[in-house]
Design an enzyme around this catalytic site. Structure first.
Site, PDB file in Angstrom:
ATOM      1  N   SER A 265       0.821  -1.210   0.000  1.00 35.85           N
ATOM      2  CA  SER A 265       0.000   0.000   0.000  1.00 35.85           C
ATOM      3  C   SER A 265       0.854   1.258   0.000  1.00 35.85           C
ATOM      4  O   SER A 265       0.323   2.365  -0.052  1.00 35.85           O
ATOM      5  CB  SER A 265      -0.915   0.002   1.228  1.00 35.85           C
ATOM      6  OG  SER A 265      -0.117  -0.004   2.389  1.00 35.85           O
ATOM      7  N   CYS A 266       2.184   1.106   0.072  1.00 35.10           N
ATOM      8  CA  CYS A 266       3.028   2.298   0.233  1.00 35.10           C
ATOM      9  C   CYS A 266       3.951   2.577  -0.939  1.00 35.10           C
ATOM     10  O   CYS A 266       3.878   3.644  -1.541  1.00 35.10           O
ATOM     11  CB  CYS A 266       3.848   2.169   1.506  1.00 35.10           C
ATOM     12  SG  CYS A 266       2.798   1.919   2.934  1.00 35.10           S
ATOM     13  N   PHE A 267       4.834   1.642  -1.272  1.00 29.64           N
ATOM     14  CA  PHE A 267       5.815   1.931  -2.326  1.00 29.64           C
ATOM     15  C   PHE A 267       5.142   2.376  -3.629  1.00 29.64           C
ATOM     16  O   PHE A 267       5.486   3.435  -4.159  1.00 29.64           O
ATOM     17  CB  PHE A 267       6.712   0.717  -2.594  1.00 29.64           C
ATOM     18  CG  PHE A 267       7.815   0.505  -1.582  1.00 29.64           C
ATOM     19  CD1 PHE A 267       7.942   1.321  -0.473  1.00 29.64           C
ATOM     20  CD2 PHE A 267       8.732  -0.520  -1.752  1.00 29.64           C
ATOM     21  CE1 PHE A 267       8.947   1.124   0.456  1.00 29.64           C
ATOM     22  CE2 PHE A 267       9.751  -0.727  -0.842  1.00 29.64           C
ATOM     23  CZ  PHE A 267       9.853   0.088   0.263  1.00 29.64           C
ATOM     24  N   ASP A 270       3.364   5.808  -3.089  1.00 30.55           N
ATOM     25  CA  ASP A 270       4.257   6.931  -2.776  1.00 30.55           C
ATOM     26  C   ASP A 270       5.170   7.282  -3.953  1.00 30.55           C
ATOM     27  O   ASP A 270       5.434   8.455  -4.209  1.00 30.55           O
ATOM     28  CB  ASP A 270       5.097   6.614  -1.527  1.00 30.55           C
ATOM     29  CG  ASP A 270       4.234   6.562  -0.270  1.00 30.55           C
ATOM     30  OD1 ASP A 270       3.042   6.913  -0.357  1.00 30.55           O
ATOM     31  OD2 ASP A 270       4.749   6.166   0.791  1.00 30.55           O
TER      32      ASP A 270
END
Ligand code: UGA
Length: 428
Positions: A265-267, A270
């Protein structure tokens, strides 16, 4: 201290439970009544090692939850830990943050003393200053620097080790504009961590540090994947190369596991957000574009290796591992998704297995067959691909004998090359 945390997702709940454990009085504000009830009953609304124990110990006592924003008036600091999802063009959707900031401002309108608002969520440089501060100022009627401050304190914890990462971080990053805000942030963390480097900087810098941290790590994995693809072409084991270059402490040994790429859910979110932010300013971030391009091509390279051994049209193919990494049931941006899509495009019958993430994947791919064990998934399969590095896949052995054709393409370096199977490592 008395601390309120707006948002009880993954970061909000972990931070709340850890701050309560450190001795603070914590109240979690969330719109979801089920989540609120769970916390008050001492039950963690998400699964993370160590979190159940913390919520059981403090829930309903030093850790409370409510749907009422008014609760923040009785606290000294409010952390905003709300989601910042992606828009179509990769930029972030700030609507939840803006609504949260407005509600915090409205609550502060009836508070007399100074209050610190801290942005925990990942936001583009300038968001605290240009977007959230004016909203809070308008809704509260207060003046920044006198009645309230808005600081930035990005979070670097990982899924699957969130509690440990929060309690023993590599660093703390505080972005603020007044000494009073810095002092309050120090006081929050004083009882949580010991002897940890603290970076005190501006808000824009703190916001950027979070993106740079994730983008650097994602690009590091893409670089080792790019080099790994070259290794594969030359019959070289990228893991031997990575072990050697990792000994150079300018490179470092961590995050050099090459394979089918990064998800979660981040890399992806982002890296896309900071690329979109760069483009909005007229700069094309070529290294980050390349990091994404390499990541996008790894699942197809995995399938091309399988194609080299078997025509999968009309055949059963086992997909081992569905979560974006081991230790979680999170399938967001999991590499298993493009792998399954690629197999379906080739006309294969996909039989998938994961120790914890089957239910999540079934919602997205209801037409895929799901097995109860890796062994079951392998029965009569003409090929198998490994997508997540779950330990249990390393123990597979005689189970491969039940395959129609024992072709194993490993995207995570977990299965050992052995007699009796046709084994291909993605980059080794
Ligand atoms: C990541 C960062 O590591 C955290 O520091 C950050 O706080 C978090 O994002 C966030 O922004 O919230 P997380 O998404 O939980 O944490 O997962 P990681 O453990 O970093 O793994 C990300 C992906 O990279 C996974 O798909 C993993 O399989 C892949 N990866 C990681 C590799 O392919 N090779 C490696 O060597 C390391």
């Amino acid at each position: 201290m008395r601390i309120s945390i707006v948002g009880s997702g993954y970061v909000g709940t972990t931070v709340a439970a850890c701050l309560a454990d450190a001795g603070h009085e914590v109240v979690n504000v969330d719109i979801d009544e089920e989540v609120v009830d769970a916390i008050n009953a001492g039950e963690a609304p998400i699964h993370e090692p160590g979190l159940d124990e913390l919520v059981a110990a403090h829930g309903g006592d030093r850790l409370r939850a409510t749907t009422d924003y008014g609760a923040i008036r009785d606290t000294d600091v409010t952390f905003l830990a709300l989601p910042t999802p992606s828009n179509e063009d990769g930029s972030i959707d700030l609507s939840a943050m803006e609504a949260g900031a407005r509600s915090v401002g409205e609550a502060l309108a009836e508070k007399d003393d100074y209050h610190l608002v801290v942005v925990k969520s990942t936001v583009i440089p300038g968001t605290a200053e240009e977007t959230l501060t004016p909203i809070i100022a308008e809704a509260s009627g207060g003046t920044e620097g006198e009645d309230f401050d808005v600081a930035s304190n990005p979070e670097f914890l990982r899924e699957g080790s969130a509690v440990a990462d929060f309690q023993q971080p590599d660093k703390l990053v505080f972005g603020a504009t007044t000494e009073r805000a810095f002092a309050r942030l120090r006081a929050v963390y004083d009882s949580v961590v010991d002897d940890v480097p603290v970076v005190e900087t501006g808000r824009r810098e703190a916001e950027m540090i979070k993106y740079a941290n994730n983008a650097f790590l994602a690009a590091k994995v893409s670089l080792i994947n790019d080099l790994g693809n070259v290794c594969k072409e030359y019959g070289v084991d990228a893991y031997e190369v990575a072990d050697a270059i990792g000994l150079d402490d300018r490179i470092g040994e961590r995050f050099l596991r090459s394979g089918v790429g990064w998800g979660g859910s981040c890399f992806p979110k982002d890296v896309d957000a900071i690329r979109a932010a760069a483009r909005a300013e007229g700069y094309e971030p070529q290294m980050l574009d390349a990091a994404v391009a390499v990541n996008d091509c790894q699942p197809e390279r995995l399938l091309a290796l399988l194609d080299g051994h078997v025509d999968v049209a009309g055949q059963r193919v086992a997909v081992l591992g569905l979560s974006f990494k081991p230790g979680t049931d999170d399938i967001r941006n999991s590499r298993a998704i493009p792998v399954i899509e690629g197999l379906q495009e080739r006309g294969a019958t996909v039989v998938a297995y994961d120790p914890v993430a089957v239910a999540e994947m079934r919602e997205q791919f209801p037409d895929v067959a799901y097995a109860d064990s890796a062994a079951d998934a392998l029965v009569d399969a003409a090929g198998a691909v490994v997508v997540t590095d779950w330990d249990e896949f390393a123990a597979l052995d005689s189970e491969f004998d039940a395959m129609a054709r024992p072709v194993v393409v490993d995207g995570r370096h977990v299965v050992e090359r052995r007699e009796g199977i046709t084994y291909e490592g993605l980059t080794w």
